[in-house]
Design a protein around this motif. Structure first.
Motif, PDB file in Angstrom:
ATOM      1  N   ILE A  93      49.812  40.590  34.132  1.00 25.19           N
ATOM      2  CA  ILE A  93      48.992  41.779  34.378  1.00 25.19           C
ATOM      3  C   ILE A  93      47.511  41.409  34.368  1.00 25.19           C
ATOM      4  O   ILE A  93      46.741  41.836  35.233  1.00 25.19           O
ATOM      5  N   MET A  94      47.103  40.593  33.407  1.00 24.53           N
ATOM      6  CA  MET A  94      45.710  40.164  33.326  1.00 24.53           C
ATOM      7  C   MET A  94      45.304  39.416  34.596  1.00 24.53           C
ATOM      8  O   MET A  94      44.253  39.695  35.176  1.00 24.53           O
ATOM      9  N   LEU A  95      46.142  38.487  35.048  1.00 24.70           N
ATOM     10  CA  LEU A  95      45.814  37.707  36.244  1.00 24.70           C
ATOM     11  C   LEU A  95      45.734  38.598  37.483  1.00 24.70           C
ATOM     12  O   LEU A  95      44.822  38.447  38.302  1.00 24.70           O
ATOM     13  N   GLN A  96      46.677  39.515  37.632  1.00 22.03           N
ATOM     14  CA  GLN A  96      46.623  40.442  38.778  1.00 22.03           C
ATOM     15  C   GLN A  96      45.334  41.256  38.755  1.00 22.03           C
ATOM     16  O   GLN A  96      44.658  41.398  39.773  1.00 22.03           O
ATOM     17  N   ARG A  97      45.011  41.798  37.606  1.00 24.81           N
ATOM     18  CA  ARG A  97      43.831  42.645  37.498  1.00 24.81           C
ATOM     19  C   ARG A  97      42.545  41.851  37.717  1.00 24.81           C
ATOM     20  O   ARG A  97      41.611  42.343  38.367  1.00 24.81           O
ATOM     21  N   MET A  98      42.475  40.647  37.173  1.00 20.59           N
ATOM     22  CA  MET A  98      41.296  39.814  37.381  1.00 20.59           C
ATOM     23  C   MET A  98      41.071  39.571  38.872  1.00 20.59           C
ATOM     24  O   MET A  98      39.938  39.666  39.366  1.00 20.59           O
ATOM     25  N   GLY A  99      42.152  39.259  39.573  1.00 22.14           N
ATOM     26  CA  GLY A  99      42.041  39.022  41.005  1.00 22.14           C
ATOM     27  C   GLY A  99      41.586  40.263  41.746  1.00 22.14           C
ATOM     28  O   GLY A  99      40.700  40.218  42.602  1.00 22.14           O
ATOM     29  N   ARG A 100      42.190  41.400  41.423  1.00 23.99           N
ATOM     30  CA  ARG A 100      41.842  42.643  42.124  1.00 23.99           C
ATOM     31  C   ARG A 100      40.400  43.062  41.864  1.00 23.99           C
ATOM     32  O   ARG A 100      39.707  43.523  42.768  1.00 23.99           O
ATOM     33  N   ILE A 101      39.940  42.896  40.638  1.00 25.85           N
ATOM     34  CA  ILE A 101      38.561  43.241  40.313  1.00 25.85           C
ATOM     35  C   ILE A 101      37.604  42.319  41.065  1.00 25.85           C
ATOM     36  O   ILE A 101      36.649  42.766  41.702  1.00 25.85           O
ATOM     37  N   GLY A 102      37.865  41.020  40.997  1.00 24.73           N
ATOM     38  CA  GLY A 102      36.999  40.050  41.674  1.00 24.73           C
ATOM     39  C   GLY A 102      36.965  40.259  43.177  1.00 24.73           C
ATOM     40  O   GLY A 102      35.900  40.195  43.802  1.00 24.73           O
ATOM     41  N   LEU A 103      38.125  40.528  43.764  1.00 31.04           N
ATOM     42  CA  LEU A 103      38.177  40.744  45.210  1.00 31.04           C
ATOM     43  C   LEU A 103      37.534  42.069  45.604  1.00 31.04           C
ATOM     44  O   LEU A 103      36.887  42.164  46.650  1.00 31.04           O
ATOM     45  N   GLY A 104      37.691  43.087  44.762  1.00 30.82           N
ATOM     46  CA  GLY A 104      37.020  44.358  45.028  1.00 30.82           C
ATOM     47  C   GLY A 104      35.509  44.199  45.022  1.00 30.82           C
ATOM     48  O   GLY A 104      34.802  44.746  45.870  1.00 30.82           O
ATOM     49  N   LEU A 105      35.014  43.408  44.081  1.00 30.99           N
ATOM     50  CA  LEU A 105      33.575  43.137  44.048  1.00 30.99           C
ATOM     51  C   LEU A 105      33.149  42.394  45.311  1.00 30.99           C
ATOM     52  O   LEU A 105      32.117  42.698  45.907  1.00 30.99           O
TER      53      LEU A 105
END
Length: 165
Positions: A93-105
């Protein structure tokens, strides 16, 4: 170094020594908490982007690549090397969220996007050095073989035709 940082203790996931506890257990916990807090703020943006698509098409490609890599850990075969991560695994979950946040930025912020692209380009240029160093660091795992096995597992099956068993 492995024994210093992550030597197994008496119980499951227990570390011995102050360095192992500080670097692995406490730091990962703090990163998870930080990602959870950021996700709480970012979740609505992610839902919007998942529904309406990315502004920049290359972000969608990077998103596919990130999800592909995170999904490698769901393969039962991955347990041999890293431990199986189910859908509700806190690290997954942490890895998925980190990716989504970074890509959203990256999708919204040109400077962040260009910085990410420059980083990926530099990794591409330096890949022979990175692979060589990773192979040496993970020689007990045979990094190159592990990578190839994962790549093979994620390939689509061949269409052999109706007469083939």
């Amino acid at each position: 170094m492995v024994k210093l940082l992550a030597f197994d203790g008496e119980g499951k996931d227990q570390r011995q020594g102050e360095l192992g506890i500080a670097l692995h257990d406490s730091t990962k916990w703090a990163i998870r908490k930080g990602v959870d807090i950021a996700w709480w703020k970012y979740k609505k943006v992610d839902e919007y982007k998942r529904k309406n698509g990315w502004i920049k098409p290359h972000i969608g490609v990077i998103d596919e690549c990130w999800n592909w890599a995170v999904d490698l850990y769901q393969l039962p075969y991955a347990k041999k090397y890293f431990g199986y991560m189910a859908d509700d695994d806190k690290n997954r979950i942490m890895l998925q969220r980190m990716g989504r946040i970074g890509l959203g930025l990256g999708d919204e912020d040109t400077f962040w996007d260009l910085l990410m692209l420059a980083f990926f380009y530099k990794v591409h240029l330096e890949w022979p050095r990175i692979e060589s160093a990773a192979t040496a660091a993970y020689r007990f795992l045979n990094f190159d073989r592990v990578n190839q096995e994962f790549l093979e597992l994620k390939k689509p099956l061949e269409d052999v035709g109706p007469d083939d068993d």
